[in-house]
Motif scaffolding. Structure first.
Motif, PDB file in Angstrom:
ATOM      1  N   ILE A 262       7.861  -5.556   1.203  1.00  0.00           N
ATOM      2  CA  ILE A 262       8.002  -4.106   0.389  1.00  0.00           C
ATOM      3  C   ILE A 262       6.437  -3.190   0.896  1.00  0.00           C
ATOM      4  CG2 ILE A 262       8.048  -3.196  -1.859  1.00  0.00           C
ATOM      5  CD1 ILE A 262       9.889  -6.538  -2.169  1.00  0.00           C
ATOM      6  N   ALA A 263       5.279  -4.013   0.685  1.00  0.00           N
ATOM      7  CA  ALA A 263       4.574  -3.361   0.175  1.00  0.00           C
ATOM      8  C   ALA A 263       4.300  -2.883   1.555  1.00  0.00           C
ATOM      9  CB  ALA A 263       3.308  -4.199   0.602  1.00  0.00           C
ATOM     10  N   GLU A 264       5.037  -2.567   3.369  1.00  0.00           N
ATOM     11  CA  GLU A 264       4.623  -2.089   4.286  1.00  0.00           C
ATOM     12  C   GLU A 264       4.899  -1.091   4.273  1.00  0.00           C
ATOM     13  OE1 GLU A 264       6.126  -4.466   7.168  1.00  0.00           O
ATOM     14  OE2 GLU A 264       4.314  -6.035   6.926  1.00  0.00           O
ATOM     15  N   SER A 265       6.294  -0.823   2.951  1.00  0.00           N
ATOM     16  CA  SER A 265       7.451   0.200   2.678  1.00  0.00           C
ATOM     17  C   SER A 265       6.764   1.073   1.892  1.00  0.00           C
ATOM     18  CB  SER A 265       8.827   0.302   2.812  1.00  0.00           C
ATOM     19  OG  SER A 265       9.482   1.309   2.675  1.00  0.00           O
ATOM     20  N   GLN A 266       6.236   2.263   2.795  1.00  0.00           N
ATOM     21  CA  GLN A 266       5.783   3.766   1.550  1.00  0.00           C
ATOM     22  C   GLN A 266       6.512   4.375   0.999  1.00  0.00           C
ATOM     23  OE1 GLN A 266       2.645   5.977   3.612  1.00  0.00           O
ATOM     24  NE2 GLN A 266       3.438   7.975   1.809  1.00  0.00           N
ATOM     25  N   GLU A 267       7.444   4.265   1.323  1.00  0.00           N
ATOM     26  CA  GLU A 267       8.814   4.643   0.756  1.00  0.00           C
ATOM     27  C   GLU A 267       9.697   4.213  -0.819  1.00  0.00           C
ATOM     28  OE1 GLU A 267      13.952   6.012   1.706  1.00  0.00           O
ATOM     29  OE2 GLU A 267      12.264   6.484   4.025  1.00  0.00           O
ATOM     30  N   VAL A 268       9.232   2.789  -0.306  1.00  0.00           N
ATOM     31  CA  VAL A 268      10.076   1.990  -1.235  1.00  0.00           C
ATOM     32  C   VAL A 268       8.767   2.196  -2.911  1.00  0.00           C
ATOM     33  CG1 VAL A 268      10.018  -0.132  -1.723  1.00  0.00           C
ATOM     34  CG2 VAL A 268      10.746   0.476   0.063  1.00  0.00           C
ATOM     35  N   ILE A 269       7.127   1.816  -2.191  1.00  0.00           N
ATOM     36  CA  ILE A 269       6.282   1.926  -3.428  1.00  0.00           C
ATOM     37  C   ILE A 269       6.529   3.444  -3.948  1.00  0.00           C
ATOM     38  CG2 ILE A 269       3.827   2.037  -3.618  1.00  0.00           C
ATOM     39  CD1 ILE A 269       5.412  -0.900  -2.440  1.00  0.00           C
ATOM     40  N   GLU A 270       6.779   4.485  -3.414  1.00  0.00           N
ATOM     41  CA  GLU A 270       6.530   5.353  -3.742  1.00  0.00           C
ATOM     42  C   GLU A 270       7.964   5.588  -4.653  1.00  0.00           C
ATOM     43  OE1 GLU A 270       6.478   8.770  -0.847  1.00  0.00           O
ATOM     44  OE2 GLU A 270       4.605   8.705  -0.534  1.00  0.00           O
ATOM     45  N   LYS A 271       9.839   5.155  -4.892  1.00  0.00           N
ATOM     46  CA  LYS A 271      10.474   5.524  -5.487  1.00  0.00           C
ATOM     47  C   LYS A 271       9.754   3.916  -7.235  1.00  0.00           C
ATOM     48  CE  LYS A 271      12.919   7.535  -3.387  1.00  0.00           C
ATOM     49  NZ  LYS A 271      14.196   8.436  -3.416  1.00  0.00           N
ATOM     50  N   LEU A 272       9.044   2.998  -6.352  1.00  0.00           N
ATOM     51  CA  LEU A 272       8.038   2.514  -7.491  1.00  0.00           C
ATOM     52  C   LEU A 272       7.517   2.948  -8.473  1.00  0.00           C
ATOM     53  CD1 LEU A 272       8.223  -1.511  -5.990  1.00  0.00           C
ATOM     54  CD2 LEU A 272       9.614  -0.766  -7.491  1.00  0.00           C
ATOM     55  N   HIS A 301      -4.278  -3.660  -1.301  1.00  0.00           N
ATOM     56  CA  HIS A 301      -5.301  -2.670  -0.488  1.00  0.00           C
ATOM     57  C   HIS A 301      -4.105  -2.006   0.752  1.00  0.00           C
ATOM     58  CE1 HIS A 301      -3.811  -5.277   3.067  1.00  0.00           C
ATOM     59  NE2 HIS A 301      -3.764  -4.476   3.828  1.00  0.00           N
ATOM     60  N   LYS A 302      -2.700  -1.977   0.250  1.00  0.00           N
ATOM     61  CA  LYS A 302      -1.782  -1.845   0.734  1.00  0.00           C
ATOM     62  C   LYS A 302      -0.935  -0.185  -0.064  1.00  0.00           C
ATOM     63  CE  LYS A 302      -0.385  -4.553   4.498  1.00  0.00           C
ATOM     64  NZ  LYS A 302       1.020  -5.405   5.422  1.00  0.00           N
ATOM     65  N   VAL A 303      -1.160  -1.186  -1.354  1.00  0.00           N
ATOM     66  CA  VAL A 303       0.143  -0.299  -2.160  1.00  0.00           C
ATOM     67  C   VAL A 303      -1.029   0.495  -4.195  1.00  0.00           C
ATOM     68  CG1 VAL A 303       1.072  -1.159  -4.316  1.00  0.00           C
ATOM     69  CG2 VAL A 303       1.084  -2.411  -2.659  1.00  0.00           C
ATOM     70  N   ILE A 304      -2.428  -0.126  -3.409  1.00  0.00           N
ATOM     71  CA  ILE A 304      -3.374   0.638  -4.568  1.00  0.00           C
ATOM     72  C   ILE A 304      -3.198   2.050  -3.802  1.00  0.00           C
ATOM     73  CG2 ILE A 304      -5.474  -0.036  -3.146  1.00  0.00           C
ATOM     74  CD1 ILE A 304      -6.634  -0.990  -6.328  1.00  0.00           C
ATOM     75  N   LYS A 305      -3.802   2.277  -3.036  1.00  0.00           N
ATOM     76  CA  LYS A 305      -3.850   4.237  -1.903  1.00  0.00           C
ATOM     77  C   LYS A 305      -2.835   4.429  -2.817  1.00  0.00           C
ATOM     78  CE  LYS A 305      -5.709   2.970   1.807  1.00  0.00           C
ATOM     79  NZ  LYS A 305      -5.374   3.012   3.602  1.00  0.00           N
ATOM     80  N   ILE A 306      -1.355   4.500  -2.759  1.00  0.00           N
ATOM     81  CA  ILE A 306      -0.482   5.543  -3.600  1.00  0.00           C
ATOM     82  C   ILE A 306      -0.370   4.602  -4.900  1.00  0.00           C
ATOM     83  CG2 ILE A 306       2.187   5.580  -3.478  1.00  0.00           C
ATOM     84  CD1 ILE A 306       2.048   4.159  -0.959  1.00  0.00           C
ATOM     85  N   ALA A 307       0.024   3.814  -5.468  1.00  0.00           N
ATOM     86  CA  ALA A 307      -0.021   3.187  -6.986  1.00  0.00           C
ATOM     87  C   ALA A 307      -0.875   3.560  -7.952  1.00  0.00           C
ATOM     88  CB  ALA A 307       0.538   2.178  -7.127  1.00  0.00           C
ATOM     89  N   SER A 308      -2.263   4.147  -7.134  1.00  0.00           N
ATOM     90  CA  SER A 308      -3.385   4.300  -8.267  1.00  0.00           C
ATOM     91  C   SER A 308      -3.346   5.068  -9.389  1.00  0.00           C
ATOM     92  CB  SER A 308      -4.607   3.783  -8.078  1.00  0.00           C
ATOM     93  OG  SER A 308      -4.443   4.530  -6.891  1.00  0.00           O
ATOM     94  N   SER A 309      -2.974   6.001  -8.482  1.00  0.00           N
ATOM     95  CA  SER A 309      -2.767   7.374  -9.722  1.00  0.00           C
ATOM     96  C   SER A 309      -1.335   7.637 -10.719  1.00  0.00           C
ATOM     97  CB  SER A 309      -2.735   8.444  -8.710  1.00  0.00           C
ATOM     98  OG  SER A 309      -3.714   9.047  -7.761  1.00  0.00           O
ATOM     99  N   CYS A 310       0.137   6.747 -10.091  1.00  0.00           N
ATOM    100  CA  CYS A 310       0.519   6.459 -10.996  1.00  0.00           C
ATOM    101  C   CYS A 310       0.492   5.282 -12.075  1.00  0.00           C
ATOM    102  CB  CYS A 310       2.104   5.812 -10.466  1.00  0.00           C
ATOM    103  SG  CYS A 310       2.825   5.228 -11.011  1.00  0.00           S
TER     104      CYS A 310
END
Length: 562
Positions: A262-272, A301-310
């Motif tokens: 799941i962490a490898e998919s940027q699209e999934v993280i953005e949807k979450l 480290h893979k997720v925090i780049k996208i999820a931190s702001s959210c």
């Protein structure tokens, strides 16, 4: 027979005998259910079941449907011993009698999607019990692959093979009869087909959940394309009880393999992230998934780049999804290694900014305000009120950028305890961002306002403004959820009419988020049909944003166009 009308005429006396105005059928199931004496009721219900096979009555469909609902919600209800098929011992008897092979044939598509719906539901029940899961697991790989394929394709199949068929004579008669019980026309058939298609998808996911929760076939379910499909499975507005795709994603996040994929998919993280900043009933599940990924050193480290702001926008939530101190949990997770990261000089500016802002909010400002005297506190309150008024004045005359700066200044000096004042400042700043065509900033500010509201997600203006911002980004589902919540807040405030602009937004987004919308788009493109474009935000905007004075109104209208 009109059973709905009969059901409305059931005044029952204390002895259980109906009055002369009730239905005349002595074996009416709905009348028997209202018998107050339990022993008499049980006896009469048993007699009703005995007589049922000898009576050719279409109304029995309603009875069986009611029994099914009872069985689903109360499987151990002693009132209906015949419903014991939902207990483990009857499930074991079913397996011993060889029920799995024919159910597998139906699942493979031996007949049609209607039979697949029944088969996947029955297999899901068998998978729920430890004793019957073992024989079912003998077909594990095929079963999981079939369920995944069914979950991904069933909506399109139902649309193409039933809903899109406009000529009623070309639809399978037994499908129509099953869906409507012989009552209602094409519209009723389509409505029920939508409901059944949603159930078919949800029950397929439930079957997969039974394997995933035992950490079986995780690798199969974590295929990148299927994970993307899961993000789009939300059940629509016809399914309010199943977490659908995000429910399975959360279960996968509990396993190491699942988190890695799941962490490898940027699209999934953005949807979450989008789910976490929405008013969807399953918002808390989106947050849970992100926290599980962030708490794993291998995926953090893979997720925090996208999820931190959210997640930084959610750190002031108190209660959500039955949990308390949700915001504190988010802050602790994000700031887990903040000091080490700070020393190492964070390379990503967005992550750095989000973490530093959160550290200031949750640590530094708390420490400073702890020793704030009552006199200083009141001075701050008056100052904030003055700054907000200055911001409003600039907004009314069309100086949107200056108003935004004033609201920002107010937030910087506003004590954290003044939650209501901060809600207004965040929401007003979000309105400025909307007019300046900055939807991402508007989503951030409205989310912060909604996180501060009590209960969470209950500030009407912020809901409407975030709905507009999501609409600008083309996120129809999130826009619809916020708009529906906005209407709910309007009703709670005793507003008699739905605002016209909200009604138009709902109409627009309902069409975009219709369960069959994607299938309709695919088939339209396949035929070369022209796909209609949705109307833009400019046509769905709240009118009373500004005073009805000429020059100011024109200036704000010009600001909107930029």
């Amino acid at each position: 027979m009109d059973f709905h009308k009969k059901k409305q005429k059931i005044p029952i006396t204390d002895t259980g005998i109906t009055t002369k105005d009730t239905c005349t059928n002595p074996c009416c199931f709905f009348c028997l259910m209202k018998e107050p004496n339990s022993s008499t009721r049980s006896e009469r219900i048993a007699n009703c079941f005995k007589e049922m096979p000898f009576v050719d009555d279409q109304g029995h469909v309603l009875v069986l449907s009611g029994l099914w609902n009872v069985a689903m919600t109360q499987p151990d209800d002693p009132e209906f011993p015949s419903l014991g098929i939902f207990k483990s011992e009857f499930a074991e008897k079913a397996v011993e009698s060889g029920v799995i092979p024919p159910l597998m044939e139906l699942l493979r598509g031996k007949m049609s999607w209607v039979e697949q719906r029944v088969a996947v539901r029955a297999l899901g029940h068998l998978a729920s019990y430890e004793s019957t899961f073992i024989p079912l697991a003998a077909h594990e790989q095929e079963l999981v692959n079939l369920a995944m394929d069914l979950a991904s394709t069933c909506i399109e199949v139902v649309y193409v093979k039933f809903v899109e068929v406009k000529d009623k004579s070309e639809r399978l008669n037994y499908h129509c009869d099953l869906l409507t019980r012989g009552i209602g026309g094409v519209d009723m058939e389509n409505k029920k087909a939508e409901e059944w298609a949603s159930q078919l998808q949800c029950w397929s996911l439930y079957l997969l959940n039974c394997f995933a929760i035992k950490e079986r076939s995780i690798g199969l379910m974590c295929k990148n394309e299927f994970l993307k499909d899961l993000c789009e499975m939300w059940g629509g507005l016809v399914n309010h009880t199943s977490p659908c795709g995000v429910g399975l994603i959360r279960i996968l996040c509990y396993s190491e393999i699942g988190r890695k994929k799941i962490a490898e998919s940027q699209e999934v993280i953005e949807k979450l992230c989008n789910l976490s900043r929405s008013t969807d009933d399953w918002q808390y599940m989106g947050i849970d998934c992100l926290l599980l990924l962030l708490n794993d050193p291998n995926t953090r480290h893979k997720v925090i780049k996208i999820a931190s702001s959210c997640l930084a926008d959610l750190v002031e939530i108190r209660k959500l999804g039955g949990k308390t101190n949700v915001g504190e949990s988010i802050a602790r997770t994000l700031l887990l290694d903040f000091k080490q990261i700070k020393k190492a000089k964070i390379k990503d500016d967005r992550v750095k900014r989000a973490l530093e802002e959160m550290w200031d909010l949750k640590v530094e400002r708390r420490r400073k305000e702890r020793n704030l005297s009552t006199e200083k506190f009141e001075e701050r309150r008056v100052l904030v009120r003055l700054i907000k008024q200055q911001g409003n004045e600039r907004f009314w005359v069309g100086k949107i950028e200056e108003a935004l700066l004033k609201y920002t200044e107010g937030l910087e000096v506003c004590p954290l305890r003044l939650r209501k004042e901060r809600i207004v400042l965040y929401s007003n700043r979000a309105q400025c961002c909307l007019l300046l065509s900055e939807p991402d900033k508007a989503i951030s500010d409205t989310t912060r306002a909604l996180s501060l509201s009590n209960p969470v997600n209950s500030h009407g203006k912020s809901l409407w403004r975030r709905s507009q911002a999501y609409d600008m980004k083309g996120l129809a589902k999130e826009s619809l959820m916020d708009c529906l919540m906005f209407i709910k807040v309007c009703f709670k405030s005793k507003q008699e009419k739905i605002p016209y602009y909200a009604a138009r937004m709902i109409t627009k987004q309902m069409d975009s988020t219709w369960l069959f919308a994607t299938a309709r788009s695919k088939t339209s493109k396949g035929r070369g049909d022209e796909v209609q474009q949705s109307e833009g935000l400019a046509t769905i905007i709240e009118e009373p944003l500004i005073r009805k004075c000429g020059s100011g109104r024109r200036k704000v209208e010009r600001a909107r166009e930029r």
